[in-house]
Design a protein around this motif. Structure first.
Motif, mmCIF file in Angstrom:
data_model
loop_
_atom_site.group_PDB
_atom_site.id
_atom_site.type_symbol
_atom_site.label_atom_id
_atom_site.label_comp_id
_atom_site.label_asym_id
_atom_site.label_seq_id
_atom_site.Cartn_x
_atom_site.Cartn_y
_atom_site.Cartn_z
ATOM 1 N N UNK A 140 0.685 -1.166 0.005
ATOM 2 C CA UNK A 140 -0.070 0.042 -0.061
ATOM 3 C C UNK A 140 0.879 1.103 -0.001
ATOM 4 N N UNK A 175 0.185 5.219 -2.713
ATOM 5 C CA UNK A 175 -0.112 6.449 -2.221
ATOM 6 C C UNK A 175 1.168 7.571 -2.131
ATOM 7 N N UNK A 180 -2.024 4.087 10.041
ATOM 8 C CA UNK A 180 -3.253 4.935 10.086
ATOM 9 C C UNK A 180 -4.189 4.748 8.793
ATOM 10 N N UNK A 181 -3.421 4.433 7.826
ATOM 11 C CA UNK A 181 -4.418 3.992 6.330
ATOM 12 C C UNK A 181 -5.093 2.944 6.701
ATOM 13 N N UNK A 182 -4.748 1.525 7.462
ATOM 14 C CA UNK A 182 -5.534 0.925 7.562
ATOM 15 C C UNK A 182 -6.723 0.866 8.474
ATOM 16 N N UNK A 183 -6.268 1.722 9.398
ATOM 17 C CA UNK A 183 -7.376 2.087 10.610
ATOM 18 C C UNK A 183 -8.658 2.793 9.695
ATOM 19 N N UNK A 184 -8.062 3.716 8.960
ATOM 20 C CA UNK A 184 -9.006 4.576 8.195
ATOM 21 C C UNK A 184 -9.745 3.735 7.359
ATOM 22 N N UNK A 185 -9.437 2.655 6.838
ATOM 23 C CA UNK A 185 -10.131 1.692 5.832
ATOM 24 C C UNK A 185 -11.052 0.720 6.890
ATOM 25 N N UNK A 186 -10.653 0.366 7.962
ATOM 26 C CA UNK A 186 -11.634 -0.244 8.995
ATOM 27 C C UNK A 186 -12.522 0.610 9.610
ATOM 28 N N UNK A 187 -12.210 1.789 9.808
ATOM 29 C CA UNK A 187 -13.066 2.674 10.309
ATOM 30 C C UNK A 187 -14.214 3.318 9.131
ATOM 31 N N UNK A 188 -13.641 3.613 7.990
ATOM 32 C CA UNK A 188 -14.616 4.574 7.185
ATOM 33 C C UNK A 188 -14.635 3.646 5.679
ATOM 34 N N UNK A 200 -12.739 3.508 3.345
ATOM 35 C CA UNK A 200 -12.030 4.176 2.084
ATOM 36 C C UNK A 200 -10.492 3.973 2.265
ATOM 37 N N UNK A 201 -9.902 4.141 0.940
ATOM 38 C CA UNK A 201 -8.310 3.997 1.161
ATOM 39 C C UNK A 201 -7.831 5.368 0.753
ATOM 40 N N UNK A 202 -6.685 5.788 1.296
ATOM 41 C CA UNK A 202 -6.168 7.109 1.114
ATOM 42 C C UNK A 202 -5.715 7.166 -0.360
ATOM 43 N N UNK A 204 -3.334 9.463 -3.561
ATOM 44 C CA UNK A 204 -1.912 10.172 -3.657
ATOM 45 C C UNK A 204 -2.404 11.511 -3.472
#
Lengths: 416, 389
Positions: A160, A164, A222-230, A232-234, A236
């Motif tokens: 990942x 990004x 923090x990208x993976x937690x963003x995915x788990x929470x929301x 979505x994937x960050x 670029x």
């Protein structure tokens, strides 16, 4: 002479290219005796022919290119090297003898290789129960991809990170350095020291299974937690990144000359405007607050760049830093080797290599007040320490060594 | 039975944001007792950084904080106040390690070592504890610029690029963890503690992949070249039917050429491919455009070619390899709920890595102040009224 923190620790390294050698470098810098086992066929440092793309002193591969590569010599200082052929039983017997007098075996072959040599962890454990074996691989010692091959660059893609790292309007690019390898090497050094501390308490050794991919993903947590929470994937975002700061990289006076600037809050914004002598645009309403600056970032970029292009990077950095602004010149290798701050801190060390000459090397990565460590010896030439390791440490006689060399068990030169 | 390899180690965490906390996360997840000292005024700044569920800020729901502070105990303490210093000193007497990333000079280190000579004190700062730039201000992008990384990352005709995320901070934390374990090894042998000085910039300058010695050897400067590798082509990222793939000829051009079966590509050797990278890419792009990433990746691996897929964070939890190795762990948190966290950075055969959650702000005040330091509940109330905790 100062003591070294890892003095007395012996590590056998069967690792090549970057991740394993970087782990070995960190431990060797701190005083561990790291012995590299290299084969005459695939030494990991190239053979008698120059390697395409490799860098040699003054561009000259010379008679012994395998002793003169910048890449190898930077990574392998403070280490010992022997030439040993592990494809036959005699070589493996010597290896087993070395295991008996060592603390750690560090390897980064594909998962099948050590088992094929008959030197996997269960075997080594029988020879020496308290041995710590550190196996570094791309995807890990188990699972459906265990035999898949990859360099660090592939792992950056699979983790990942490449996705990004790139410009907002462009394709994924990934880091310009071997980032996954360095990260794996650092985690491997950490793992080794954790296992050693455990051994001090329990007396037991163990096997560490370190995958380049799994050691890189935590740096994107923090990208993976963003995915788990929301879900979505960050995306670029170029140099903007996901941080709350306003930041960018701006052109300066000169060829390929740049500066990075970050502005954290309103106080820093005011200091920044002041450092630029408050040009009229700094008072515009659209740049007045942090969120407005984010909204109008492109216009702000253009205005900032109008100022930076009038200055050389170091000049601009100096002006901004004196005003308390987070700014840094984008340094290249030549500028780094002249960097006054790095020299003042003793980051570079002059090292003489018998076949590559005297050069400034990047030194120890961090400073320990009581046991600082230093570059005690240059990277080893191929098979340089055969006599020390086989003779002194293992007590083999000169005759024995000569016979083994003749039989191709011990190597003194790369084959091709 | 497996145990945690670092159990019995007590660590004070005066780290904020990413670098210090990543160092202490590594120690905590492998069993150390990490006491995180947070400001009574809102705690670690990473609690205010996202990502947040639904983008609604909440100090107990920051993804960055939740990730970096697993298995730690949180106490609130204004350690710069008079009463706070006294408490910090009591904690230091009982600690093995202290990790901090304040600006140089903020923490009075010699006095800490007088207090506890066996303390390992790891200090992380952008520019280091001395030298002419010591008091310069840093940021992740500033460190990536000054360390040489940015000059090597990005396209040659555009501005240098940083590696995404706070990678400079992460690297500093990781290096601090290695340095801390090194200093602990020495302390276990001799009883002597010491100070570790980690500069974010120097740890990055240490991983330029030979670029510094290369310059010293032949004065040649490596240029940034997008996704391409400086020594061989292709080892690059190109678009395919449903995304991007990393395609890589590795060290074996012939296998690569046979695998592709593109007549125009077979003729190039590795040397020529490197010189004519644009031409080679032009042949590869239509081939890739008609195939999906998974197909390209798995087929190339059958030929033992080091191809890869360019995956996003959304694709990792379902990845078959990561699932087979049980990499991600689902962890409950009383306020943030159940979330999937990245797991252990490596597996140990005889020791356990702990899954765990991040603490609520001040969650362990009672346990640490009363249990460890012997304060009464009444003392706590008083310290709270004074704004010390």
């Amino acid at each position: 002479m100062t003591e070294l923190p890892l003095e007395g620790l012996r590590i056998i390294s069967l690792s090549q290219v970057y991740a394993g050698p970087y782990a070995g470098k960190l431990l060797a810098d701190m005083g561990a005796e790291v012995i590299k086992i290299e084969s005459a066929v695939r030494s990991g440092r190239g053979g008698r022919q120059p390697q395409p793309g490799a860098v040699y002193p003054d561009g000259q591969p010379g008679e012994t290119p395998y002793n003169r590569s910048a890449y190898y010599n930077e990574l392998n200082r403070n280490k010992y090297a022997v030439g040993l052929n592990l494809s036959g039983e005699q070589g493996r017997e010597i290896f087993r003898k070395l295991v008996r007098i060592s603390d750690v075996v560090l390897e980064n072959f594909s998962p099948r290789v050590m088992a094929n040599f008959g030197l996997d962890y269960p075997t080594l454990k029988q020879i020496k129960p308290e041995i710590i074996m550190v196996s570094i691989s791309a995807y890990g010692q188990t699972g459906p991809y265990r035999d898949y091959v990859s360099f660090g660059r592939g792992i950056e893609a699979m983790s990942g990170l490449s996705q990004v790292t790139g410009y907002e309007d462009g394709q994924p690019l990934g880091p310009g350095i071997a980032y996954a390898d360095a990260t794996a090497g650092l985690h491997a050094a950490f793992a080794t020291l954790v296992a050693l501390r455990c051994r001090r308490r329990t007396g037991k050794g163990q096997h560490i299974d370190l995958s380049l991919r799994e050691s890189l993903i935590p740096l994107l947590g923090e990208h993976l937690l963003d995915y788990s929470m929301n879900g979505r994937s960050p995306q670029r975002r170029g140099n903007r990144d996901s941080s709350a700061m306003f930041q960018g990289c701006y052109h300066c006076r000169g060829d390929d000359a740049w500066i990075a600037i970050a502005i954290c809050d309103d106080g820093e914004w005011r200091a920044f405007c002041h450092a630029l002598d408050n040009p009229p645009w700094t008072t515009e309403e659209r740049f007045a607050t942090s969120s407005r600056r984010q909204q109008n970032q492109r216009d702000l970029d253009r205005n900032i760049e109008r100022w930076t292009t009038g200055h050389q990077p170091d000049q601009a950095m100096c002006i901004l830093q004196q005003a308390g602004i987070r700014a840094g010149a984008v340094r290249s290798a030549d500028e780094l080797t002249r960097d006054p701050h790095l020299w003042e801190r003793g980051f570079f060390e002059m090292v003489t290599h018998p076949e590559a000459g005297t050069h400034a090397h990047p030194g120890i990565s961090w400073k320990l007040s009581r046991t600082p460590g230093r570059i005690r010896m240059p990277a080893p030439c191929f098979a340089e320490h055969n006599d020390y390791v086989f003779g002194e440490l293992l007590g083999m006689s000169k005759e024995e060594l000569a016979k083994l060399a003749e039989e191709g068990v011990i190597a003194r030169l790369p084959l091709q | 039975m497996k145990d945690c390899p670092l159990s019995g180690l007590r660590v004070l965490d005066l780290g904020r944001y990413v670098s210090g906390p990543y160092c202490t996360k590594l120690l905590a997840d492998f069993g150390a007792e990490v006491i995180k000292i947070e400001s009574p005024n809102g705690g670690d700044i990473s609690r205010r950084c996202g990502p947040f569920p639904g983008d609604a800020p909440d100090p107990e729901k920051s993804g960055l904080f939740l990730h970096l502070n697993t298995n730690k105990k949180s106490i609130t303490l204004d350690w710069q106040s008079e009463a706070g210093v006294e408490i910090l000193q009591k904690l230091i007497l009982q600690a093995d390690v202290l990790v901090e990333n304040y600006d140089p000079g903020v923490l009075d280190c010699p006095s800490l070592h007088e207090l506890n000579p066996s303390l390992v004190l790891a200090s992380i700062s952008y520019f280091g504890q001395d030298g002419p730039y010591r008091d310069y201000k840093g940021a992740d992008i500033v460190a990536q610029a000054l360390s040489g990384i940015m000059k090597l990352t990005g396209l040659p005709d555009r501005e240098p690029l940083k590696i995404a995320g706070p990678q400079a901070e992460y690297q500093a934390g990781l290096n601090a963890a290695v340095a801390t374990m090194t200093a602990l090894y020495f302390r276990d042998e001799t009883g002597l503690g010491q100070r570790i000085d980690v500069s974010v910039i120097e740890v990055l300058t240490s991983i330029l992949e030979g670029a510094l010695l290369s310059y010293s050897y032949d004065r040649a400067l490596r240029k940034r070249d997008g996704a391409r590798h400086r020594m061989l082509h292709p080892s690059t990222i190109l678009p395919c039917k449903n995304g991007y793939v990393h395609i890589d000829a590795g060290a074996d051009w012939e296998t690569f050429a046979r695998f592709l079966e593109i007549p125009d590509v077979v003729g190039y050797g590795p040397e020529e491919a490197r010189r004519k990278a644009d031409e080679v890419d032009a042949h590869l792009i239509p081939w890739l455009a008609s195939r999906e990433a998974e197909e390209i990746f798995h087929r190339a691996q059958e030929w033992r070619l080091p191809f890869a897929m360019v995956l996003g964070a959304d694709q990792l939890p379902a990845d078959p390899q990561l699932r087979a190795r049980a990499f991600f762990v689902d962890t409950d948190h009383p306020i943030a709920g159940r979330l999937a966290y990245p797991g252990a950075p490596f597996k140990m055969s005889e020791s356990t890595w702990r899954a765990g959650r991040a603490p609520l702000l001040g969650e362990h005040n009672q346990e640490i102040y009363c249990g460890l330091l012997g304060y009464t509940t009444q003392d706590l109330r008083q310290l709270k009224d004074m704004g010390v905790i």
